[in-house]
Design an enzyme around this catalytic site. Structure first.
Site, short mmCIF file in Angstrom:
data_model
loop_
_atom_site.label_atom_id
_atom_site.label_comp_id
_atom_site.label_asym_id
_atom_site.label_seq_id
_atom_site.Cartn_x
_atom_site.Cartn_y
_atom_site.Cartn_z
N HIS A 66 0.87 -1.18 0.00
CA HIS A 66 0.00 0.00 0.00
C HIS A 66 0.91 1.23 0.00
CE1 HIS A 66 -2.74 2.98 1.86
NE2 HIS A 66 -3.72 2.22 1.41
N ASP A 124 2.84 -4.87 8.04
CA ASP A 124 1.65 -4.05 7.88
C ASP A 124 0.44 -4.98 8.01
OD1 ASP A 124 -0.57 -2.71 6.97
OD2 ASP A 124 0.39 -1.88 5.18
N GLN A 184 -4.68 -5.30 6.77
CA GLN A 184 -5.68 -6.19 6.15
C GLN A 184 -5.68 -7.59 6.74
OE1 GLN A 184 -7.98 -5.13 4.24
NE2 GLN A 184 -7.18 -3.14 3.60
N LYS A 197 -10.57 -0.77 10.56
CA LYS A 197 -10.70 -1.95 9.70
C LYS A 197 -11.09 -3.19 10.52
CE LYS A 197 -7.40 -0.36 6.23
NZ LYS A 197 -8.23 0.29 5.21
N CYS A 242 -4.80 2.48 -3.74
CA CYS A 242 -3.58 2.99 -3.08
C CYS A 242 -2.44 1.99 -3.17
CB CYS A 242 -3.85 3.37 -1.63
SG CYS A 242 -5.14 4.57 -1.41
N1 C6P Z 1 -6.35 0.45 2.73
C1 C6P Z 1 -8.17 0.12 1.18
O1 C6P Z 1 -9.27 0.39 0.69
P1 C6P Z 1 -5.15 3.70 7.07
O2 C6P Z 1 -5.69 4.54 5.94
O3 C6P Z 1 -3.99 4.37 7.76
O4 C6P Z 1 -6.20 3.21 7.99
O5 C6P Z 1 -4.59 2.36 6.39
C2 C6P Z 1 -3.64 2.43 5.36
C3 C6P Z 1 -3.37 1.06 4.80
C4 C6P Z 1 -2.13 0.50 4.99
N2 C6P Z 1 -1.84 -0.74 4.57
C5 C6P Z 1 -2.77 -1.50 3.95
C6 C6P Z 1 -2.41 -2.88 3.53
C7 C6P Z 1 -4.05 -0.98 3.72
O6 C6P Z 1 -4.95 -1.73 3.11
C8 C6P Z 1 -4.36 0.33 4.15
C9 C6P Z 1 -5.70 0.94 3.88
C10 C6P Z 1 -7.70 0.87 2.39
O7 C6P Z 1 -7.48 -0.78 0.73
C11 C6P Z 1 -7.82 2.35 2.19
S1 C6P Z 1 -6.72 2.98 0.98
#
Ligand code: C6P
Length: 403
Positions: A122, A199, A202, A225, A361
């Protein structure tokens, strides 16, 4: 298996109609919906407990502090961290990674040092390292993908050099819903004495995480999430590492003493929590974790895996269907013929189906496939087989329009 209808009743928004159709919410990788207990925890905290934490001798401040620190303990238990000092509250995954990039970078990275990431990251696990490349002259080494879009372990082993300082990779791809064997990758990095950031944005809602068993040096995730509120997240870090790192931001709470001549810093975890924290968010996140534990993370995972297999089977019957990677229980990314993902997404929306389209992203991964983006359906504990059928019927209908 839990009673799906009973679970759905706990999520008020799932009763909504969109354009006169029942909401089919399949955008859970972007954010999950919130159960009533989480919504009520926020109201309760502001109604009865609200006061700034760690700052007051008065009753409310003491209660708010107790609840905030109790939330930290519940997060610690949930991920099996050794101590509560290792659990830092942040705004989310993005801030957690930026914190590590900045503080670890400040302390341990210099000109020519290398950080290993992967093709399926991401943006929030790419750009903070690129900023360090600009500031510190570090270099990024990128793990390539195999034909089946999995991380190329053999190539990974060749990326290490005496300049490698950190590996930072995703547990589960947000685009492909595909989980990496991160334990193997961590073990390889450790054989080179290199720490690893995972990370977990997910993976945290879909599988049991034990940071000690994984032996991850850092593990990061977002509250929103995993059925918690937005604006709260977690950085887990091994105590020794966190202790050795410079603070991230300066301000209240992260200090022991402040003089114009010299400031000394607070101990963990407060050293990394400058300013008034989102204590209400933390309290509600703990409630979300309790909710997940009461349903059972293994049961949730089993349901989502079955639902993924079922949906994949049905999707594959649609002519022109192309599925990316090997989804294993959280999300499925696909394209149908040459229908643009945004067109498919917009038309599905009119049927009450919420999915995400675009690059998610993760532009380098989308570029790797040489496509404009994908359509992504992503699952949570409350999704049903009927919803999967509605999705498949919706795609079939849109595909016919484009014939
Ligand atoms: N992905 C998606 O629709 P935040 O925005 O800080 O809560 O998470 C960022 C982030 C970091 N790593 C991974 C693997 C992610 O999937 C995400 C967030 C969302 O896929 C929003 S872009």
């Amino acid at each position: 298996m839990y009673d799906l209808q009973e679970i759905r009743n706990e999520f008020p928004i799932l009763q909504r109609q969109i354009y006169g159709k029942p909401l089919v919410y399949l955008d859970n990788a972007a954010t999950t919906q919130k159960p009533r207990c989480v919504i009520e925890a926020i109201t309760e905290a502001y109604t009865n407990v609200n006061a700034n934490v760690h700052r007051g001798v008065h009753f409310l401040s003491q209660r708010a502090t107790e609840q905030y620190e109790d939330a930290r303990e519940r997060v610690r238990r949930f991920i099996n961290a050794k101590s509560r000092q290792e659990v830092i509250f942040t705004r989310g995954t993005t801030e957690s990674i930026n914190l590590v990039a900045s503080s670890f970078g400040d302390t341990f990275l210099g000109e020519g040092d290398e950080v290993i990431i992967s093709t399926m990251e991401h943006h929030s696990n790419i750009v903070p390292w690129q900023l360090q490349a600009q500031r510190k002259g570090i270099k990024l080494r990128v793990i390539p993908l195999r034909e089946d879009a999995s991380l190329d372990k053999e190539a990974y082993t060749t990326l290490f050099s005496e300049k490698t300082r950190l590996v930072s990779i995703t547990h589960t791809s947000n685009v492909m819903g595909m989980t990496n064997p991160v334990k193997e990758f961590i073990d390889i990095a450790h054989s080179h004495n290199v720490p690893v950031l995972i990370d977990g944005a997910q993976s945290i809602p879909h599988k049991k995480i034990d940071v000690q068993e994984l032996d991850a040096d850092f593990f990061v995730f977002s509250g929103h999430k995993i059925y918690g509120p937005t604006g709260i997240g977690v950085l887990y870090g091994k105590e020794e590492l966190l202790n050795s790192m410079n603070p991230y931001q300066g301000g209240g709470e992260m200090i022991q003493t402040v003089r114009f001549e010299k400031t000394t810093f607070n101990e963990l975890p407060y050293k990394f929590e400058a300013g008034t924290p989102d204590y209400v968010g933390a309290i509600a996140l703990a409630q979300a974790i309790d909710f997940v534990e009461s349903v059972g993370i293994e049961q949730i995972a089993a349901h989502e895996q079955q639902l993924t297999i079922y949906t994949l089977d049905k999707l594959r019957e649609i002519p022109g269907m192309r599925i990316f990677g090997k989804p294993d229980g959280s999300a499925i990314s696909f394209l149908v013929g040459d229908i643009h993902p945004a067109d498919l997404g917009t038309l599905l929306d009119r049927l009450g189906i919420a999915i995400r389209t675009g690059h998610h992203c993760a532009q380098p991964l989308i570029d790797h496939f040489g496509i404009p983006g994908t359509v992504r359906a992503s699952f949570a504990m409350y999704n049903t087989y009927e919803e999967a059928d509605t999705l498949v019927a919706g795609i079939t209908r849109v595909a016919k329009m484009f014939e």
